[in-house]
Every structure is written in C-alpha cells, then in structure tokens.
Design a protein around this motif. Sequence first.
Motif, PDB file in Angstrom:
ATOM      1  N   PHE A 405       0.834  -1.202   0.000  1.00 24.92           N
ATOM      2  CA  PHE A 405       0.000   0.000   0.000  1.00 24.92           C
ATOM      3  C   PHE A 405       0.868   1.251   0.000  1.00 24.92           C
ATOM      4  O   PHE A 405       2.018   1.233   0.456  1.00 24.92           O
ATOM      5  CB  PHE A 405      -0.916   0.022   1.234  1.00 24.92           C
ATOM      6  CG  PHE A 405      -1.879  -1.130   1.294  1.00 24.92           C
ATOM      7  CD1 PHE A 405      -3.103  -1.064   0.643  1.00 24.92           C
ATOM      8  CD2 PHE A 405      -1.553  -2.289   1.992  1.00 24.92           C
ATOM      9  CE1 PHE A 405      -3.997  -2.119   0.694  1.00 24.92           C
ATOM     10  CE2 PHE A 405      -2.439  -3.364   2.043  1.00 24.92           C
ATOM     11  CZ  PHE A 405      -3.658  -3.272   1.387  1.00 24.92           C
ATOM     12  N   ASN A 406       0.282   2.340  -0.497  1.00 23.55           N
ATOM     13  CA  ASN A 406       0.969   3.620  -0.513  1.00 23.55           C
ATOM     14  C   ASN A 406       0.822   4.285   0.853  1.00 23.55           C
ATOM     15  O   ASN A 406      -0.287   4.462   1.348  1.00 23.55           O
ATOM     16  CB  ASN A 406       0.375   4.516  -1.602  1.00 23.55           C
ATOM     17  CG  ASN A 406       1.051   5.871  -1.654  1.00 23.55           C
ATOM     18  OD1 ASN A 406       2.192   6.038  -1.237  1.00 23.55           O
ATOM     19  ND2 ASN A 406       0.326   6.858  -2.160  1.00 23.55           N
ATOM     20  N   ARG A 407       1.930   4.680   1.483  1.00 27.13           N
ATOM     21  CA  ARG A 407       1.902   5.229   2.841  1.00 27.13           C
ATOM     22  C   ARG A 407       2.028   6.752   2.863  1.00 27.13           C
ATOM     23  O   ARG A 407       2.126   7.345   3.925  1.00 27.13           O
ATOM     24  CB  ARG A 407       3.020   4.615   3.677  1.00 27.13           C
ATOM     25  CG  ARG A 407       2.927   3.099   3.810  1.00 27.13           C
ATOM     26  CD  ARG A 407       4.133   2.523   4.543  1.00 27.13           C
ATOM     27  NE  ARG A 407       4.340   3.175   5.818  1.00 27.13           N
ATOM     28  CZ  ARG A 407       5.404   3.929   6.104  1.00 27.13           C
ATOM     29  NH1 ARG A 407       6.346   4.129   5.209  1.00 27.13           N
ATOM     30  NH2 ARG A 407       5.528   4.477   7.302  1.00 27.13           N
ATOM     31  N   LYS A 408       2.037   7.348   1.712  1.00 27.62           N
ATOM     32  CA  LYS A 408       2.212   8.797   1.652  1.00 27.62           C
ATOM     33  C   LYS A 408       0.872   9.503   1.472  1.00 27.62           C
ATOM     34  O   LYS A 408      -0.083   8.924   0.958  1.00 27.62           O
ATOM     35  CB  LYS A 408       3.158   9.167   0.505  1.00 27.62           C
ATOM     36  CG  LYS A 408       4.571   8.589   0.674  1.00 27.62           C
ATOM     37  CD  LYS A 408       5.493   9.039  -0.427  1.00 27.62           C
ATOM     38  CE  LYS A 408       6.877   8.420  -0.274  1.00 27.62           C
ATOM     39  NZ  LYS A 408       7.543   8.806   0.991  1.00 27.62           N
ATOM     40  N   THR A 409       0.827  10.769   1.863  1.00 30.75           N
ATOM     41  CA  THR A 409      -0.376  11.578   1.668  1.00 30.75           C
ATOM     42  C   THR A 409      -0.510  11.916   0.189  1.00 30.75           C
ATOM     43  O   THR A 409       0.411  11.671  -0.604  1.00 30.75           O
ATOM     44  CB  THR A 409      -0.291  12.882   2.482  1.00 30.75           C
ATOM     45  OG1 THR A 409       0.825  13.656   2.003  1.00 30.75           O
ATOM     46  CG2 THR A 409      -0.124  12.583   3.960  1.00 30.75           C
ATOM     47  N   VAL A 410      -1.645  12.498  -0.179  1.00 34.04           N
ATOM     48  CA  VAL A 410      -1.877  12.857  -1.582  1.00 34.04           C
ATOM     49  C   VAL A 410      -0.812  13.824  -2.088  1.00 34.04           C
ATOM     50  O   VAL A 410      -0.240  13.636  -3.166  1.00 34.04           O
ATOM     51  CB  VAL A 410      -3.281  13.478  -1.753  1.00 34.04           C
ATOM     52  CG1 VAL A 410      -3.464  13.993  -3.181  1.00 34.04           C
ATOM     53  CG2 VAL A 410      -4.363  12.461  -1.410  1.00 34.04           C
ATOM     54  N   GLU A 414       1.999  13.167  -5.006  1.00 33.19           N
ATOM     55  CA  GLU A 414       2.124  13.999  -6.209  1.00 33.19           C
ATOM     56  C   GLU A 414       3.565  14.463  -6.402  1.00 33.19           C
ATOM     57  O   GLU A 414       4.077  14.496  -7.532  1.00 33.19           O
ATOM     58  CB  GLU A 414       1.177  15.192  -6.102  1.00 33.19           C
ATOM     59  CG  GLU A 414      -0.295  14.799  -6.206  1.00 33.19           C
ATOM     60  CD  GLU A 414      -1.237  15.941  -5.883  1.00 33.19           C
ATOM     61  OE1 GLU A 414      -0.745  17.015  -5.445  1.00 33.19           O
ATOM     62  OE2 GLU A 414      -2.458  15.776  -6.078  1.00 33.19           O
ATOM     63  N   LYS A 415       4.226  14.808  -5.308  1.00 35.43           N
ATOM     64  CA  LYS A 415       5.626  15.232  -5.395  1.00 35.43           C
ATOM     65  C   LYS A 415       6.520  14.078  -5.869  1.00 35.43           C
ATOM     66  O   LYS A 415       7.462  14.284  -6.643  1.00 35.43           O
ATOM     67  CB  LYS A 415       6.111  15.743  -4.036  1.00 35.43           C
ATOM     68  CG  LYS A 415       5.492  17.060  -3.621  1.00 35.43           C
ATOM     69  CD  LYS A 415       5.949  17.463  -2.223  1.00 35.43           C
ATOM     70  CE  LYS A 415       5.273  18.759  -1.775  1.00 35.43           C
ATOM     71  NZ  LYS A 415       5.668  19.138  -0.389  1.00 35.43           N
ATOM     72  N   GLU A 416       6.230  12.864  -5.377  1.00 29.27           N
ATOM     73  CA  GLU A 416       6.997  11.691  -5.787  1.00 29.27           C
ATOM     74  C   GLU A 416       6.842  11.442  -7.283  1.00 29.27           C
ATOM     75  O   GLU A 416       7.801  11.092  -7.972  1.00 29.27           O
ATOM     76  CB  GLU A 416       6.531  10.460  -4.994  1.00 29.27           C
ATOM     77  CG  GLU A 416       6.990  10.407  -3.551  1.00 29.27           C
ATOM     78  CD  GLU A 416       8.482  10.135  -3.430  1.00 29.27           C
ATOM     79  OE1 GLU A 416       9.021   9.406  -4.292  1.00 29.27           O
ATOM     80  OE2 GLU A 416       9.106  10.679  -2.503  1.00 29.27           O
ATOM     81  N   ILE A 417       5.624  11.615  -7.782  1.00 29.37           N
ATOM     82  CA  ILE A 417       5.366  11.421  -9.219  1.00 29.37           C
ATOM     83  C   ILE A 417       6.135  12.459 -10.024  1.00 29.37           C
ATOM     84  O   ILE A 417       6.741  12.151 -11.052  1.00 29.37           O
ATOM     85  CB  ILE A 417       3.855  11.510  -9.511  1.00 29.37           C
ATOM     86  CG1 ILE A 417       3.110  10.355  -8.815  1.00 29.37           C
ATOM     87  CG2 ILE A 417       3.594  11.468 -11.018  1.00 29.37           C
ATOM     88  CD1 ILE A 417       1.603  10.465  -8.880  1.00 29.37           C
ATOM     89  N   GLU A 418       6.117  13.713  -9.543  1.00 32.19           N
ATOM     90  CA  GLU A 418       6.851  14.780 -10.216  1.00 32.19           C
ATOM     91  C   GLU A 418       8.339  14.445 -10.290  1.00 32.19           C
ATOM     92  O   GLU A 418       8.973  14.585 -11.344  1.00 32.19           O
ATOM     93  CB  GLU A 418       6.672  16.109  -9.469  1.00 32.19           C
ATOM     94  CG  GLU A 418       5.296  16.734  -9.612  1.00 32.19           C
ATOM     95  CD  GLU A 418       5.108  17.413 -10.955  1.00 32.19           C
ATOM     96  OE1 GLU A 418       6.062  17.425 -11.767  1.00 32.19           O
ATOM     97  OE2 GLU A 418       4.001  17.927 -11.207  1.00 32.19           O
ATOM     98  N   ARG A 419       8.911  14.006  -9.143  1.00 30.54           N
ATOM     99  CA  ARG A 419      10.339  13.679  -9.103  1.00 30.54           C
ATOM    100  C   ARG A 419      10.669  12.508 -10.026  1.00 30.54           C
ATOM    101  O   ARG A 419      11.675  12.508 -10.721  1.00 30.54           O
ATOM    102  CB  ARG A 419      10.766  13.347  -7.672  1.00 30.54           C
ATOM    103  CG  ARG A 419      11.017  14.561  -6.799  1.00 30.54           C
ATOM    104  CD  ARG A 419      11.763  14.167  -5.538  1.00 30.54           C
ATOM    105  NE  ARG A 419      10.948  13.350  -4.641  1.00 30.54           N
ATOM    106  CZ  ARG A 419      10.166  13.855  -3.696  1.00 30.54           C
ATOM    107  NH1 ARG A 419      10.078  15.166  -3.535  1.00 30.54           N
ATOM    108  NH2 ARG A 419       9.466  13.054  -2.919  1.00 30.54           N
ATOM    109  N   ALA A 420       9.794  11.506 -10.018  1.00 28.12           N
ATOM    110  CA  ALA A 420      10.043  10.307 -10.813  1.00 28.12           C
ATOM    111  C   ALA A 420      10.032  10.591 -12.302  1.00 28.12           C
ATOM    112  O   ALA A 420      10.790   9.998 -13.081  1.00 28.12           O
ATOM    113  CB  ALA A 420       9.007   9.237 -10.471  1.00 28.12           C
ATOM    114  N   LEU A 421       9.155  11.509 -12.710  1.00 33.27           N
ATOM    115  CA  LEU A 421       8.987  11.764 -14.148  1.00 33.27           C
ATOM    116  C   LEU A 421       9.738  12.999 -14.637  1.00 33.27           C
ATOM    117  O   LEU A 421       9.785  13.240 -15.847  1.00 33.27           O
ATOM    118  CB  LEU A 421       7.494  11.921 -14.469  1.00 33.27           C
ATOM    119  CG  LEU A 421       6.611  10.701 -14.137  1.00 33.27           C
ATOM    120  CD1 LEU A 421       5.159  11.003 -14.470  1.00 33.27           C
ATOM    121  CD2 LEU A 421       7.089   9.462 -14.882  1.00 33.27           C
TER     122      LEU A 421
END
Length: 428
Positions: A405-410, A414-421
């Motif tokens: 499961f994802n343990r981070k807040t929304v 979103e920040k993780e997605i930004e960093r990843a991409l």
Amino acid sequence: MDEEIVYDLLQNAVKEGIINLGDVESKVIEMKKKNALKYHKYKIWYSESQNRWFTYLPDEVKGRRLVKRKTKESIENAIYEYYIDVPDPHSKRHEKTLEDVYKEWLVSKEKHTNSPGCIFRIASDWKRFYKETELSYMPVRRLTKQYLDDWIHEQIKAYQMSKTCYYNMSIILRQGLDYAQEMGYIKINPFRKVKVEPRMFFRKKKQDDGSQVFLEDEQKQIEKEAYRRFSEKPHITNPLAICLAFQLGTRPCETVAIKFSDILGNYIHIQRMEVRNYMLDKDTKEVKSSGVKVVPHTKSDAGDRYIYLTEKARAILQLIKESNEAYHNECDDYVFVRDNQRVEVIAVTNKLLNMCRTIGIPPKRCHKIRKTWISTLIDSELNISKIREMAGHTDERTTYRNYCFNRKTVSETEKEIERALSSCKEKI
C-alpha cells in the motif's frame, strides 16, 4: 410388557368392542398426515387470482416441483401422499436431514483438526447460511445436483459472495455430504457435481490505501503517543508492543506470544501464537468461546521464521526487560506481561484504538501495523523474497496483493510522481 401379552389384550379389546379398528385406522392416518405436514418445509399458499392452493414437493430431477390444488385439504392430501412412506421426523429412525448430517460431521471434523478457529468458522457459517432454511430440513437422500446447484447460486447472489466466502461456506456441503456418503446415508455426494463459474463471484472493491496502513506521519504520532504513555506508567508495557510491531511486522497473535528466549543475537525467532479457544458442546453441537491460549506453532509452516532486530527494536526490548525486572512482572518468560499475566491481543488492540482516538486519526487495528511494515520494506526496495520470508508468507504474490500500500499523503504522492517523471520531461 411382553409383546404376546399386548397382542392378546388388543385382540380381546377388539372382540369386546372396546376398540373400533376403523376409528384406530382413521386416527393413524390423521397422525401420519400431521407428521407429513410437520416434515414438509415448503410454504403452502393460496392465490386469489387463480383460486388455487400451492406448494412445492421435492423432485429427484428438478430439485422441487410446483403442486396446485383447488382446496387446502386437497393440497394437504397431496403432501401426505408424497410423504406417506416417511416416518415421523422425531422418530429415531427418521431419514437423515442435512442438519442431522452436519451435527454428526462437525463432531468428526473436530477430532481431525488442531484449529479450534476452523470449527468456530464452520459453526458460524451454518448459522448464517443454513440453519432453519428449507435445505437444512431436507433428507440428504432427496438432495439432487440440480437442487443444490440452484440453491448455491441463489446464496452467492443473495450474499454477494466472494470466492473465499463461497469456499468457506460450501465446506459444509462438500465435506458434510462426503461424510454422509461414507456413512451410507447417500450413494454419492451430488454437490461434487456442482460447478460455479468464476464470474459469478463478487469482487470486493479495493479499499483506500490510507485505511489499510498507517501513513508516515500517523506512524510517528502513534509511536510518540506510545512512548508518552509508557513514560507516565512504566509498569505497563502494552504501548511498547505497538512500537515493537512497527519494527517486526509480526501478526498481533505472534507479538503477544514472544518470549525473551526467542531472541538470538540480532534476530528473533517467531514460533508460537495466541489463538482463541472454542469448545464444541457434544449435546447441543453449539460452538462456544472458552478464552485464549498460546500454541507452539504459527499460522503456517512459513510463519516459523527469524526476523532481524533493528537497533530500535533491540532498544524497545531492553526497555521492556528493565520494566519487567523493576516491577517484578514475569510470566513464563513472555515479553509482554502485566500483573504477572501474559498480555493478550485484545489488550494491545484496545490500547491502539484508544491511541488513534487520542491523536485524532481514523481507528486502525494491529494488523494494519503489519501491513505498514511490509509496505515500508517494499518501498525500501529490499528483495521481495526476503520480505516474504520475514513476513511469514509462502508466496510473493500474497505479499504484493494483500500487503502493498501507498503510505504517503496525496500531496507527498504527487511530489513523488513529479520527481520520478521529471528526468523524462522535455522543455516546453
């Protein structure tokens, strides 16, 4: 009284006109009709639009067939004619119904399992799906493949059963009727021919990640609250059971069964667990709770395992040991003890729920800590085989499917997605 004496007395009573055979015969027929109606478990109803009485009768091919008559007396006679060869259901010689078979089989099943919880689940399923239904009163020799096929599909729809729910509840028909076959009550188990298409089962909507694990910030708050409570009442170590579970990922029933002797250097051996004990009343065939106990095994063979003790875990265990020694709390070397009694799962669960209320987060039980621990290790990119091993799973698919499961807040997500991409983003 001797049978010959009874026979002579009856003969004399008939000769003397004391007993009228015609009256006796009519009384016997009347009694048989009452027994037939008592045995008949289908509804009898009247339709004003058709001016007819209706009911169902068992059918070897269709499972049941509709019967209609002009008068209530006629419909009762039809029932009597069908059941004319059926003895009084209260007689010791009456045909075995599914309920009779279930009670016999449950006693046998209990002798062949070391899991009291299994017997409790079966008894619960009987009460929920079978007890006092038309099926439970049916003689097992009259059960047909078609009847059982229709019945089970009706239950799947009515209760919106998942595949697991269906498998658990149908064990009564699978194994119960196998038992009836072995006992000679039926020639074959007709339910073994019933097939259910996978598309019939209902899929449970996957729950929101935040409801299944402790988010990173929630975990910090819970642990902070646990240490605060322990510092205020250092003789009560229950709060530290919650902190230790975040480091070990053990099942709640395993956490409270840990002993200090299980600690081997930087590892801890998980080899026992708490189980709820149930007793089968041999007279009523009811399953009743009789407290909890610790058994010398885990949920499965894969559950017997060694888990690495982090520096934080070792520090928590040292705190607990010092508390137990200072307040003379001891019980058969168990880690979690209060008033010289082993702490049970329910005590830790209640403590966690109370802490959730205190810090203002949705209530989450101890198993959510285990999901949090596994999800954390998956996020760390530790080899999945090692995670599976320490979690006590036999298959990596279980680990991924039920504990990832994802343990981070929304916003954090979103920040993780930004960093990843971001590395793939071209300038616009």
